[in-house]
Design a protein around this motif. Structure first.
Motif, PDB file in Angstrom:
ATOM      1  N   GLU A 330      -2.733   3.320   1.847  1.00 13.10           N
ATOM      2  CA  GLU A 330      -3.262   2.808   0.852  1.00 13.10           C
ATOM      3  C   GLU A 330      -3.277   1.273   0.721  1.00 13.10           C
ATOM      4  O   GLU A 330      -2.223   0.543   0.912  1.00 13.10           O
ATOM      5  N   LEU A 331      -4.195   0.776   0.252  1.00 10.39           N
ATOM      6  CA  LEU A 331      -4.720  -0.612   0.148  1.00 10.39           C
ATOM      7  C   LEU A 331      -5.667  -0.953  -1.181  1.00 10.39           C
ATOM      8  O   LEU A 331      -6.086  -0.382  -1.772  1.00 10.39           O
ATOM      9  N   PRO A 332      -5.272  -2.342  -1.487  1.00 11.54           N
ATOM     10  CA  PRO A 332      -5.599  -2.762  -2.679  1.00 11.54           C
ATOM     11  C   PRO A 332      -7.369  -3.142  -2.610  1.00 11.54           C
ATOM     12  O   PRO A 332      -7.913  -3.415  -1.439  1.00 11.54           O
ATOM     13  N   PRO A 398      -9.891 -12.047   9.935  1.00 12.92           N
ATOM     14  CA  PRO A 398      -8.401 -12.206  10.087  1.00 12.92           C
ATOM     15  C   PRO A 398      -7.732 -12.400   8.910  1.00 12.92           C
ATOM     16  O   PRO A 398      -6.499 -12.094   8.565  1.00 12.92           O
ATOM     17  N   PHE A 399      -8.280 -13.415   7.985  1.00  8.80           N
ATOM     18  CA  PHE A 399      -7.522 -13.971   6.646  1.00  8.80           C
ATOM     19  C   PHE A 399      -7.352 -12.678   5.864  1.00  8.80           C
ATOM     20  O   PHE A 399      -6.174 -12.506   5.298  1.00  8.80           O
ATOM     21  N   SER A 400      -8.416 -11.909   5.678  1.00  7.36           N
ATOM     22  CA  SER A 400      -8.418 -10.728   4.607  1.00  7.36           C
ATOM     23  C   SER A 400      -7.461  -9.889   5.081  1.00  7.36           C
ATOM     24  O   SER A 400      -6.702  -8.965   4.506  1.00  7.36           O
ATOM     25  N   ASP A 401      -7.463  -9.393   6.433  1.00  3.74           N
ATOM     26  CA  ASP A 401      -6.666  -8.350   7.104  1.00  3.74           C
ATOM     27  C   ASP A 401      -5.143  -8.858   6.558  1.00  3.74           C
ATOM     28  O   ASP A 401      -4.420  -7.968   6.223  1.00  3.74           O
ATOM     29  N   ALA A 402      -4.921 -10.061   6.961  1.00  2.00           N
ATOM     30  CA  ALA A 402      -3.521 -10.429   6.627  1.00  2.00           C
ATOM     31  C   ALA A 402      -2.987 -10.276   5.193  1.00  2.00           C
ATOM     32  O   ALA A 402      -1.944  -9.898   4.897  1.00  2.00           O
ATOM     33  N   ALA A 403      -4.004 -10.540   4.271  1.00  3.96           N
ATOM     34  CA  ALA A 403      -3.730 -10.486   2.859  1.00  3.96           C
ATOM     35  C   ALA A 403      -3.687  -9.005   2.325  1.00  3.96           C
ATOM     36  O   ALA A 403      -2.737  -8.863   1.435  1.00  3.96           O
ATOM     37  N   ASN A 406      -0.744  -6.819   4.212  1.00  6.62           N
ATOM     38  CA  ASN A 406       0.625  -7.256   3.992  1.00  6.62           C
ATOM     39  C   ASN A 406       1.099  -7.149   2.538  1.00  6.62           C
ATOM     40  O   ASN A 406       0.260  -7.256   1.745  1.00  6.62           O
ATOM     41  N   ALA A 407       2.494  -6.985   2.179  1.00  5.62           N
ATOM     42  CA  ALA A 407       2.816  -6.626   0.755  1.00  5.62           C
ATOM     43  C   ALA A 407       3.131  -7.860   0.223  1.00  5.62           C
ATOM     44  O   ALA A 407       3.251  -8.993   0.462  1.00  5.62           O
ATOM     45  N   PRO A 408       2.849  -7.842  -1.221  1.00  7.23           N
ATOM     46  CA  PRO A 408       3.005  -8.833  -2.050  1.00  7.23           C
ATOM     47  C   PRO A 408       4.309  -9.647  -2.103  1.00  7.23           C
ATOM     48  O   PRO A 408       5.373  -8.707  -1.859  1.00  7.23           O
ATOM     49  N   GLY A 409       4.569 -10.841  -2.177  1.00  2.54           N
ATOM     50  CA  GLY A 409       5.754 -11.554  -2.075  1.00  2.54           C
ATOM     51  C   GLY A 409       5.903 -11.937  -0.600  1.00  2.54           C
ATOM     52  O   GLY A 409       6.749 -13.018  -0.662  1.00  2.54           O
ATOM     53  N   GLN A 410       4.933 -11.687   0.099  1.00  2.00           N
ATOM     54  CA  GLN A 410       5.087 -12.122   1.519  1.00  2.00           C
ATOM     55  C   GLN A 410       4.799 -13.251   1.909  1.00  2.00           C
ATOM     56  O   GLN A 410       3.559 -13.676   1.335  1.00  2.00           O
ATOM     57  N   LEU A 411       5.162 -14.258   2.847  1.00  2.00           N
ATOM     58  CA  LEU A 411       4.449 -15.310   3.517  1.00  2.00           C
ATOM     59  C   LEU A 411       4.018 -14.884   4.675  1.00  2.00           C
ATOM     60  O   LEU A 411       4.764 -14.594   5.493  1.00  2.00           O
ATOM     61  N   VAL A 412       2.583 -15.005   5.099  1.00  2.00           N
ATOM     62  CA  VAL A 412       2.227 -14.676   6.525  1.00  2.00           C
ATOM     63  C   VAL A 412       1.355 -15.730   7.140  1.00  2.00           C
ATOM     64  O   VAL A 412       0.981 -16.600   6.206  1.00  2.00           O
ATOM     65  N   THR A 413       1.400 -15.668   8.611  1.00  2.00           N
ATOM     66  CA  THR A 413       0.654 -16.781   9.036  1.00  2.00           C
ATOM     67  C   THR A 413      -0.473 -16.150   9.765  1.00  2.00           C
ATOM     68  O   THR A 413      -0.331 -14.891  10.286  1.00  2.00           O
ATOM     69  N   VAL A 414      -1.465 -16.615   9.964  1.00  2.00           N
ATOM     70  CA  VAL A 414      -2.740 -16.150  10.639  1.00  2.00           C
ATOM     71  C   VAL A 414      -3.779 -17.164  11.250  1.00  2.00           C
ATOM     72  O   VAL A 414      -3.917 -18.209  10.200  1.00  2.00           O
ATOM     73  N   ASN A 430      -5.669  -2.406  -7.980  1.00  2.00           N
ATOM     74  CA  ASN A 430      -6.305  -1.203  -7.672  1.00  2.00           C
ATOM     75  C   ASN A 430      -6.151  -0.434  -6.371  1.00  2.00           C
ATOM     76  O   ASN A 430      -7.048  -0.620  -5.640  1.00  2.00           O
ATOM     77  N   ILE A 431      -4.776  -0.225  -6.290  1.00  2.00           N
ATOM     78  CA  ILE A 431      -4.499   0.234  -4.920  1.00  2.00           C
ATOM     79  C   ILE A 431      -5.192   1.843  -4.989  1.00  2.00           C
ATOM     80  O   ILE A 431      -5.280   2.665  -5.771  1.00  2.00           O
ATOM     81  N   SER A 432      -5.816   1.711  -3.815  1.00  2.00           N
ATOM     82  CA  SER A 432      -6.501   3.192  -3.276  1.00  2.00           C
ATOM     83  C   SER A 432      -6.309   3.634  -1.786  1.00  2.00           C
ATOM     84  O   SER A 432      -5.852   2.787  -1.062  1.00  2.00           O
ATOM     85  N   LYS A 433      -6.603   4.728  -1.682  1.00  2.00           N
ATOM     86  CA  LYS A 433      -6.471   5.108  -0.145  1.00  2.00           C
ATOM     87  C   LYS A 433      -7.720   4.713   0.971  1.00  2.00           C
ATOM     88  O   LYS A 433      -8.596   4.488   0.386  1.00  2.00           O
ATOM     89  N   LYS A 434      -7.308   4.166   1.908  1.00  2.00           N
ATOM     90  CA  LYS A 434      -8.154   3.934   2.985  1.00  2.00           C
ATOM     91  C   LYS A 434      -7.953   4.709   4.227  1.00  2.00           C
ATOM     92  O   LYS A 434      -6.925   4.809   4.475  1.00  2.00           O
ATOM     93  N   TYR A 435      -9.274   5.000   4.792  1.00  2.00           N
ATOM     94  CA  TYR A 435      -9.260   5.848   5.904  1.00  2.00           C
ATOM     95  C   TYR A 435      -9.973   5.232   6.845  1.00  2.00           C
ATOM     96  O   TYR A 435     -11.246   4.695   7.181  1.00  2.00           O
TER      97      TYR A 435
END
Length: 872
Positions: A330-332, A398-403, A406-414, A430-435
């Protein structure tokens, strides 16, 4: 204007058929049934063409056996027909002249004194020591092969001899044309005078483009240009098509073996990459579907299957496919985030900064405030900001994949190409399923059954059309691709396709509106509709339009400026003021230097170049209409040429080059009005000038003159004229009894005298020649005029040149004689007459190769005769 007789002649080409629907097996021949008074029709019979083609094929199979194939044979078929046309036309000319290659001459160049150069190279005819051609050996070989007239050696030898005979005939014709050229003293002095110096000018150009961009020519504007350029846009019979292209669909039952093979791979190998690596005809790729973008036929599989499940093999878009679910998540659709990016930093350092930011945020600090301080610390290497909402595709992967992963509230490096990022993920929306999946596909080549099914579909499509206007409408409705194409009567195949011989033959045996049966070409099925038939004559406007579009728009632009502005008033203004008045801002003013020998390679109109060359330093031209815009120049200075080419010599070489390249054949083609019926297996026809052949033939005289002709071809004019103890020269042969060959001997004698500078003898030989062919009836009179110029009798020469020009409409030599007359007028200071002569050539012979030079000379004499019209 001498263009009008040609256009009238084209209008008289009555094609004896109509455009009604044909009766099966009944297609009338295309003929030329009406001609002008000075033309006649020559027939090239289909049997004659077929017999020649068979001989050519047989010969090439013998000597090119290893390279002989279908493609080579197709090329032969077209070249044989074209060669026959030119051969018939040349023989029409040479028969009238009595110019021939006799058996005695063949004996001479095979076993006599003057062995043909091509035969001298044949190894089997050389002496035992290989040092030279062995005449006795050649005689023995010919005697031997003549004993069996069905043998290959007999056939190939006589085929080659026939080829050499025709080439010799061409050589004789060309040698007469070469010898007819004489650059008179007046002409040489004129060309030398033209190269007077190097000019430097200020050249101002105001382009038509602003006007051209707003103009759309109508048919009348196009037709005006087309009529002016009629010689350039003649065509033979042509068929225009609408084409429906049906791509064969793949049916599973015709590909059971491929299906079972693919199925076996899936049952025995789990790794899709491994399957693709082992079979180069199977490809793999990875991708993903969003919940809303899953194809309908795959929706149940993705929703109700687990990670690792496989669907396939199944048929889709002419390929067998299989698909494996790698991951369901499930991804936004959108992410809101802020970030800090630092260039030229290593991972350990960015991780340290991330830890520091995490600590400060835990103490209540805002991410953007902290990010700003770190960015300022690193100067140009650091950046920060609020990215607000963005979709996956709006950032680098790479930037979009990290964002997104990963869940809201996190700090991530990429890391990206911009440096190391620390991303604060704020919200997902707008969370929906992704295959995520991996796919295999095996692209299938249509089988015979697929093609047959497509042919059946195409046949039903063709049969459903009751009115030609329905063709495109129904093709579009069936989702067929629509193309346009054309075939000429010379063609064996369509230009962009192979194996289309049957299509072209069908096209030339059917009428306008006819719809073909389905044809398989390459990997598709085609249905053709004959949309238009262009009969011999001018091209259809629809085809020429693309070539003359700019010319038509330019003419309308000129007309527009002339109607909207007073040129006389504009000529009182500076060029800059003129540009401002016309509302044009992109004009140019360049300073360039050139001399006449360089023309027209200075990037401007020949007329402009000629006018600049004629003008005096300090003079400024009036505005005039060039090819690309309004032009004005100021001549700054003129310097003498330090090293000048011999311009007169260049012009002499130019004429001889046109003869050597056989450009006289262009003149033959301009008079043909071809109707080519070989695709219908019927006789073909073409027009030639009608000649009065009342003179008797004297073949015995041809046998007497071939050695003098040999000397003439080798530029040994003294020997050709007077002969020696072994043969008579043309001076003696011209005294024989009246015949074609006796008149030909007089022509040879007169041209020999001309080249030997025996100008007083030229008239004696050429005065009463009784030819009325397209070249030498003109040249006989023109050569006398050349001699008169050399003798200082220029007034008589002008009359003789005029008589020559009036003899036959011949743009090659008539234009040359008018140039000679121009040189005389120039020497006499009669610039008005010189202007008239140049204008006559441009009007009467627009197809002459001299046309570029003529526009320069026209400007020169307009300046000299009417200076106030061109200079301010």
């Amino acid at each position: 204007m001498r263009l009008l007789p040609l256009l009238a002649l084209i209008a008289l080409f009555v094609i004896s058929c109509n455009n009604t629907k044909k009766n099966e097996g009944d297609f009338p021949p295309y003929t030329i049934s009406t001609t002008s008074e000075d033309s006649t029709v020559i027939t090239l019979s289909y049997d004659e063409y077929q017999n020649r083609l068979n001989d050519v094929k047989r010969y090439n199979k013998i000597i090119n056996e290893s390279n002989y194939n279908k493609a080579f044979e197709n090329r032969l078929e077209n070249s044989v027909f074209n060669d026959q046309i030119l051969e018939n036309k040349l023989k029409h000319e040479t028969n009238h002249l009595g110019l021939t290659v006799t058996d005695a001459e063949v004996d001479d160049f095979t076993t006599g004194k003057n062995i043909h150069p091509a035969l001298q190279q044949m190894p089997f005819l050389k002496s035992k020591n290989k040092k030279g051609y062995d005449r006795e050996r050649a005689k023995g070989f010919i005697e031997e092969i003549n004993s069996d007239k069905n043998s290959e050696p007999y056939f190939t030898w006589h085929y080659q001899i026939d080829e050499l005979k025709y080439k010799r005939l061409e050589e004789k014709y060309q040698s007469l044309l070469r010898a007819s050229f004489l650059q008179t003293n007046r002409e040489r002095a004129w060309y030398t005078k033209l190269t007077k110096g190097i000019s430097t000018v200020q050249l101002s150009t105001l382009p038509y483009k602003p006007y051209i961009d707003t103009i759309e020519p109508d048919d009348e504007a196009y037709l005006k240009i087309l009529r002016e350029k009629a010689y350039a846009y003649q065509t033979n019979e042509k068929r225009y098509f609408k084409v429906a292209v049906i791509e064969p669909k793949i049916y599973k039952h015709f590909h059971e073996q491929e299906f079972k093979t693919f199925e076996r791979y899936l049952n025995t190998i789990d790794d899709f990459g491994k399957i693709a690596a082992q079979n180069n005809y199977i490809k793999t790729f990875s991708a993903s579907y969003g919940e809303k973008s899953v194809p309908k036929d795959l929706k149940d599989f993705f929703e109700n299957s687990n990670e690792g499940d496989i669907k396939g093999p199944y048929l889709e878009k002419n390929s067998f496919r299989a698909i494996k679910i790698d991951k369901k998540q499930e991804l936004p659709e959108e992410v809101r985030a802020r970030h800090l990016v630092i260039k030229n930093i290593d991972q350990s350092e960015i991780e340290k900064i991330k830890l520091e930011i995490t600590t400060q945020m835990a103490e209540g600090a805002d991410f953007l405030d902290i990010a700003k301080k770190y960015a300022e610390k690193y100067g140009k290497e650091g950046k920060w900001g609020d990215l607000e909402w963005f979709r996956h595709a709006e950032m680098v992967k790479p930037f979009s994949d990290a964002a997104f992963f990963n869940a809201p509230g996190q700090l991530v490096t990429v890391k990206t190409q911009y440096g190391w990022h620390i991303i604060e993920i704020q919200e997902h929306k707008n969370i929906s399923k992704k295959y995520f999946f991996t796919a295999l596909y095996w692209g299938l080549t249509p089988a015979e059954g697929d093609f047959e099914a497509a042919k059946k579909e195409a046949a039903e499509f063709a049969a459903s059309i009751n009115n030609p206007d329905e063709f495109v409408e129904k093709a579009v409705k069936n989702h067929y691709q629509i193309r346009e194409d054309a075939a000429t009567a010379y063609s064996r195949e369509l230009e962009y396709y192979k194996n289309t011989e049957n299509v072209v033959k069908w096209a030339f045996n059917n009428y306008k509106g006819a719809i073909s049966s389905p044809y398989k070409i390459d990997d598709k099925i085609f249905v053709f509709q004959i949309e238009e038939i262009n009969e011999p004559g001018l091209m259809l406007l629809r085809e020429v339009e693309q070539y003359i579009r700019l010319d038509a728009k330019t003419e309308l632009a000129k007309k527009h400026i002339q109607q909207d502005y007073n040129i006389n008033e504009l000529n009182q203004l500076s060029f800059e003021e003129t540009a401002q008045k016309l509302g044009v801002n992109d004009y140019t003013i360049n300073e360039i230097g050139f001399h006449q020998d360089m023309m027209p390679n200075v990037g401007t109109d020949p007329y402009v170049v000629g006018l600049i060359d004629a003008a005096k330093p300090g003079e400024t031209s009036k505005l005039f209409f060039g090819k690309k815009g309004l032009i004005q120049f100021k001549k700054l200075e003129e310097k003498p040429i330090i090293e000048s080419k011999d311009y007169a010599k260049l012009k002499e070489k130019e004429w001889l080059m046109h003869v050597d390249n056989k450009n006289y054949e262009i003149l033959f083609r301009l008079h043909d009005g071809m109707t080519i019926n070989k695709l219908r297996k019927q006789d073909s026809y073409f027009l030639v000038p009608k000649y009065d052949n009342k003179l008797p033939d004297a073949p015995e005289l041809s046998n007497k003159m071939f050695e003098a002709e040999y000397a003439f071809r080798n530029n040994n004019y003294e020997l050709a004229l007077h002969g020696n103890e072994n043969f008579k020269g043309f001076a003696e042969l011209a005294k024989e009894k009246l015949s074609k060959q006796q008149q030909l001997a007089k022509l040879y004698a007169g041209l020999s005298a001309l080249q030997l500078e025996k100008y007083g003898e030229v008239e004696k030989y050429l005065k009463d020649i009784q030819f009325n062919d397209r070249f030498f009836s003109v040249i006989a009179k023109g050569a006398q005029a050349d001699a008169l110029v050399q003798l200082g009798k220029e007034k008589e020469a002008i009359k003789q040149y005029e008589e020559a020009i009036g003899t036959r409409d011949n743009y090659l030599v008539n234009a040359a004689y008018l140039m000679k007359m121009t040189a005389i007028a120039d020497a006499q200071g009669d610039y008005k007459k010189a202007y008239e002569y140049i204008n006559r050539i441009i009007d009467d012979y627009p197809q002459t190769y001299l046309i570029t030079d003529l526009r320069k000379y026209l400007a020169r004499y307009e300046y000299l005769a009417q200076k106030d019209k061109v200079i301010r």
